[in-house]
Design an enzyme around this catalytic site. Sequence first.
Site, short mmCIF file in Angstrom:
data_model
loop_
_atom_site.label_atom_id
_atom_site.label_comp_id
_atom_site.label_asym_id
_atom_site.label_seq_id
_atom_site.Cartn_x
_atom_site.Cartn_y
_atom_site.Cartn_z
N GLY A 49 -27.11 -11.67 43.76
CA GLY A 49 -25.74 -11.87 43.32
C GLY A 49 -24.80 -11.26 44.35
O GLY A 49 -25.22 -10.41 45.15
N GLU A 137 -22.41 -7.40 38.85
CA GLU A 137 -21.39 -8.12 39.64
C GLU A 137 -20.00 -7.95 39.03
O GLU A 137 -19.02 -7.78 39.76
CB GLU A 137 -21.72 -9.60 39.76
ZN ZN Z 1 -23.61 -4.64 44.14
#
Ligand code: ZN
Length: 184
Positions: A49, A137
Site C-alpha cells: 500500500g 494507509e
Molecule cells: Zn506506511
Amino acid sequence: MAIRKVAQLGHPILRKVAEPVDSAQILTPEFQRLCDDLLETMGAYDGLGLAAPQIHESIRLLVFQLDSEEEPLFLINPVITPTTALLSAGYEGCLSVTGMRGRVERPDAIRVECLDRDAKKFAFVAEGWAARVVQHECDHLDGVLYIDRADPRSMAFMAEYRKFGPLVPTGEEDEEGPEEGGEE
Ligand code: ZN
C-alpha cells in the site's frame, strides 16, 4: 508514469493532515497521472500500500494491492469505521520507515467509504490483513505513522526480525498476512 521518491521518517510531510481531494479534480489528467505514479512507486518498492503523502502529495488518496493477481484499489477521501470491538495484533512495516517492523493492535474489521479513481462512491468491509493495511494507509492521511501505535518493545530491524522472530508475540501463530509483514 513515474517512480516517485518516498518520503522518509523525519520529513514533515509525513506529519501533516492531508487535504481532502476535490471530486471535480479526480478525472483530470493531472490527478490520474498522480494515481499512476502512486501505483508505479508502490510496485517499484514492493509495497502492499502507499498513501499520497508518502510521495510528497499531501492529499487524501491511497492505493493498496495485497495480491498481484487482484486489481489495485484506489481510495480517495476514505472514511473508516470499525465494525468490531475485536483488536488483532500484527507486525507492520512502512516504506517511509525503511527496514523496520513493529507490532500494532488494530480493529480486525472496518467499513470503508470513499471515492474511486473514476470519482464514483463505493463502500466495502475489510477484514484481517486488508483491514490492517487500509488503517495503516489512512493513518498516513492524518500524519500518523505505525510507529506511533506500535509497542516500542516490539520494534526490530529486518535482519534481527528475520533472525529472532517477533520479540512480542502477536498471539496468532498462523497469521494470514505475508510472513514478514509487508511495507506500506
Ligand atoms: Zn506506511
